[in-house]
Structures are given as structure tokens and as C-alpha cells.
Scaffold this motif. Structure first.
Motif, PDB file in Angstrom:
ATOM      1  N   VAL A 291      12.872  -7.147  -2.403  1.00 47.84           N
ATOM      2  CA  VAL A 291      11.582  -6.325  -2.501  1.00 47.84           C
ATOM      3  C   VAL A 291      11.290  -6.970  -1.629  1.00 47.84           C
ATOM      4  O   VAL A 291      11.856  -8.770  -1.835  1.00 47.84           O
ATOM      5  CB  VAL A 291      11.376  -6.478  -4.371  1.00 47.84           C
ATOM      6  N   ILE A 292      10.325  -6.977  -1.260  1.00 53.82           N
ATOM      7  CA  ILE A 292       9.586  -7.612  -0.421  1.00 53.82           C
ATOM      8  C   ILE A 292       8.384  -8.235  -0.449  1.00 53.82           C
ATOM      9  O   ILE A 292       7.319  -7.360  -0.435  1.00 53.82           O
ATOM     10  CB  ILE A 292       9.417  -7.815   1.478  1.00 53.82           C
ATOM     11  N   ASP A 293       7.574  -9.151  -1.021  1.00 51.83           N
ATOM     12  CA  ASP A 293       6.886  -9.663  -2.121  1.00 51.83           C
ATOM     13  C   ASP A 293       5.962  -9.053  -1.488  1.00 51.83           C
ATOM     14  O   ASP A 293       4.312  -8.927  -1.124  1.00 51.83           O
ATOM     15  CB  ASP A 293       6.550 -10.981  -2.872  1.00 51.83           C
ATOM     16  N   LEU A 294       5.980  -9.848   0.221  1.00 54.83           N
ATOM     17  CA  LEU A 294       4.898 -10.241   1.355  1.00 54.83           C
ATOM     18  C   LEU A 294       4.219  -8.907   1.902  1.00 54.83           C
ATOM     19  O   LEU A 294       2.927  -8.344   2.099  1.00 54.83           O
ATOM     20  CB  LEU A 294       4.838 -11.087   1.758  1.00 54.83           C
ATOM     21  N   TRP A 295       5.030  -7.834   1.469  1.00 60.32           N
ATOM     22  CA  TRP A 295       4.260  -6.275   1.951  1.00 60.32           C
ATOM     23  C   TRP A 295       3.188  -6.007   0.621  1.00 60.32           C
ATOM     24  O   TRP A 295       3.626  -6.109   0.059  1.00 60.32           O
ATOM     25  CB  TRP A 295       5.276  -5.098   2.143  1.00 60.32           C
ATOM     26  N   SER A 296       1.932  -5.853   1.321  1.00 58.35           N
ATOM     27  CA  SER A 296       1.119  -5.891   1.418  1.00 58.35           C
ATOM     28  C   SER A 296       0.429  -3.767   0.691  1.00 58.35           C
ATOM     29  O   SER A 296      -0.269  -3.353  -0.081  1.00 58.35           O
ATOM     30  CB  SER A 296      -0.657  -5.981   1.552  1.00 58.35           C
ATOM     31  N   HIS A 297       1.201  -3.223   2.083  1.00 60.75           N
ATOM     32  CA  HIS A 297       1.330  -1.742   1.893  1.00 60.75           C
ATOM     33  C   HIS A 297       2.068  -1.152   0.292  1.00 60.75           C
ATOM     34  O   HIS A 297       3.274  -1.458   0.009  1.00 60.75           O
ATOM     35  CB  HIS A 297       1.407  -1.179   2.907  1.00 60.75           C
ATOM     36  N   PRO A 298       1.679  -0.479  -0.710  1.00 62.62           N
ATOM     37  CA  PRO A 298       2.079   0.120  -1.777  1.00 62.62           C
ATOM     38  C   PRO A 298       3.189   1.073  -1.445  1.00 62.62           C
ATOM     39  O   PRO A 298       4.180   1.859  -1.929  1.00 62.62           O
ATOM     40  CB  PRO A 298       1.004   0.518  -2.770  1.00 62.62           C
ATOM     41  N   LYS A 299       3.556   1.747   0.149  1.00 58.87           N
ATOM     42  CA  LYS A 299       4.320   3.536   0.303  1.00 58.87           C
ATOM     43  C   LYS A 299       4.812   2.572   1.336  1.00 58.87           C
ATOM     44  O   LYS A 299       6.092   3.884   1.542  1.00 58.87           O
ATOM     45  CB  LYS A 299       3.699   4.057   0.388  1.00 58.87           C
TER      46      LYS A 299
END
Length: 317
Positions: free
Chosen positions: A240-248
Motif C-alpha cells: 500500500v502506497i499511502d502517498l498515491w492520491s488517485h484512488p484507482k
């Protein structure tokens, strides 16, 4: 400072600076080791002895070895390489230990400093690795890391069918300047997702039956004999990369032990360094202008893609 404590008679701003820096270095290392370094399973880590531009080299072009007849000569093999480069990044700054803080013995505030420095270093490196997938940097062929011509860019939402198709596409990648398929060397081992897709990724890899399939046939990608075993195995593969903002958006990465795809280099160690730059003279630097003993933090690293064949990204609308 208490004059009656003769054991501290030799304490000066110079010796105090060294004491603070040495103690904080130890604490920063301990703090840094506790943070979740989610990038470790997918990178190839190396230490470097200079700050020359980092060159990641992929060898290929050999293909299948030719047959050597009895008594015959061994033929010379043709081969080629592909070089990707990464630049060093220097992160850092300094914090000031003021004369007032020393006089008040404000240890509670300084006790929080190592944690703040460790967290900043962790965040800097985490953003750099996560940004490889978000920014898709240009490769040596002039094309983006994730590109249709690299056969590693899709647009499918994460589900059982998309994971199956991604596995097949990655297995069909061919060796550098060769038509030989890499197959199991680049089969995806890890799935990288934003927090929004963690549950979906676990279902794809841990469900006993094929999720979202009406026949509910057996899921060939699930590992483990029971429910708990399957979930534990899936958690080891879901990052899980929490820094990614795009949900898909999501990505797949091959085992770096079989096929390196992302390089991570360090200079001067894997943890940030801390230095004190004060002297025992109060007439120079920040001690003169601000009554402040500066403590500097410095962190060198280089990170970048080494090859596109072991990674795949889905940009989902």
C-alpha cells in the motif's frame, strides 16, 4: 551548567555540539529502522563510493545458448546492454540549539527532534520511490517508463481478470534485443495500490474462489491452504502506497531478485547523517549572531527505474 559539578568542567559549546550530534545520530538510526519501508521488497539496493551519476545497466541479447557439437568450437556470443541513469538527491537542513534551551535544560523538546528528522528522511525517500510510478520518468530510449511501446501500460480497474491479464502481459516481455520471452523472470510478485484498493487487492490474491466470477472457480493466484494462510500470503504481496492520491491507479512489480526494475542507491549510509558545526568559539557563525548551536542533517540517495520489463502500471479513469 552547574559550576559545582566539576565532572562537567570541560564542557564547552564545542564538546556539547559533538555530544548532541552523536546522541542524535544513534536515536535517528533507531527511529528510522522502525518506520515502514514499503519500498524494500521492490527495489535493488546498492551502496556507492562516489557521487558520480548512477548508471543502472541491464545486460541482454544473448537469448538461448547455441548447441556445441562434440569436438566443436564454442561460438562467440553476441550481447548488448541498456543503461539507465539516476541523479543523486541531497536532502537536508539544520536545527538550532539555542543558548536559552541549553540554560533551561529543555530536553523534552529536543527529545522529539530525532523523531522529526527520521520522519522527514523517511518521507523524502518514500516520495522519491512512489514518484517513479506516478511520474513515469523518461528512459534511455526517450519514452516514458510506462508506455504502450514498452507493453507495460494498461487502463483496467483492479480485479481478478485484470490481474490475470497483467500477469500474462508481463510474462510475454522479451529479453533486451532478443525475441526470447523472459517469462517467469518478470512475472509480477507484488501489486502496488493506494489505500483505497487495499481490500480489493487482498481479495484478488487471497480469495479461495475467483472473485467477481459467477462460476466461483478456484483462484489459481491464491497461496496457502486455509483462509488465514491465504490472507497472510496476500499481505506479503500487497504493498500500500499511502502517498498515491488517485484512488484507482495500481501497478505490478516483478521480484527484484529475479529481474531488477528499480534501483536505490545510497552514499554515506542508508540512514540520514547528523553533524554539529559549532566550535568552542562564541565569536563565529550562529553562536555569534544568534547564540545558537546548529545541528545539521544530511541525506544522499539516488533512485530510478533500471528497466521497464519488470513493472506494469494501470492508469484507470
Amino acid at each position: 551548567f552547574h559550576p559545582d559539578r566539576v565532572g562537567l568542567a570541560n564542557v564547552t559549546t564545542g564538546t556539547m555540539a559533538g555530544l548532541v550530534a552523536n546522541a542524535m545520530n544513534k536515536v535517528v538510526i533507531n527511529q528510522f529502522q522502525q518506520y515502514p519501508r514499503w519500498w524494500e521488497p521492490i527495489v535493488t539496493r546498492e551502496d556507492f563510493s562516489t557521487l558520480q551519476q548512477v548508471r543502472w545497466i541491464t545486460l541482454g541479447g544473448v537469448g538461448e545458448l547455441p548447441t556445441v557439437p562434440e569436438g566443436g568450437a564454442y561460438p562467440e556470443l553476441s550481447w548488448d546492454d541498456q543503461t539507465e541513469t539516476s541523479e543523486w538527491v541531497k536532502k537536508g537542513g539544520y536545527l538550532g540549539l539555542t543558548l536559552e534551551m541549553i540554560d533551561r535544560d529543555d530536553t523534552q523538546q529536543w527529545r522529539m527532534v530525532p523523531r522529526a528528522l527520521a520522519q522527514s528522511a523517511w518521507l523524502s525517500l518514500a516520495r522519491a520511490v512512489a514518484g517513479i510510478f506516478s511520474n513515469s520518468p523518461a528512459m534511455s530510449d526517450g519514452k516514458a517508463l510506462f508506455h504502450a511501446d514498452h507493453n507495460n501500460l494498461g487502463s483496467s480497474a483492479l480485479e481478478y481478470g485484470a490481474w490475470t491479464a497483467t500477469r500474462a502481459a508481463m510474462r510475454k516481455q522479451t529479453e533486451l534485443h532478443s525475441a526470447e520471452r523472459l517469462g517467469g523472470l518478470v512475472v509480477p510478485k507484488y501489486v502496488l495500490v493506494p489505500p483505497d484498493l487495499e481490500g480489493q487487492a487482498l481479495q484478488v490474491l487471497a480469495s479461495e474462489g475467483q472473485p467477481d466470477v459467477a462460476t466461483n472457480a478456484a483462484n489459481p493466484w491464491a497461496e496457502g491452504g486455509g483462509h488465514d494462510a491465504r490472507v497472510q500470503a496476500a499481505r506479503r504481496r500487497v504493498i500500500v502506497i499511502d502517498l498515491w492520491s488517485h484512488p484507482k491507479h495500481w501497478a505490478a512489480v516483478a521480484d527484484p531478485l529475479l529481474y531488477p526494475s528499480i534501483g536505490l542507491g545510497f552514499r554515506f549510509g542508508e540512514t540520514p547523517e547528523i553533524y554539529s558545526v559549532a566550535t568552542n568559539q562564541q565569536s563565529t557563525g550562529l553562536m555569534f549572531s544568534h547564540d545558537t548551536m546548529p545541528v545539521k542533517v544530511r541525506y544522499f540517495f539516488a533512485v530510478g527505474p533500471t528497466d521497464w520489463r519488470g513493472v506494469y502500471r494501470h492508469v484507470v479513469a
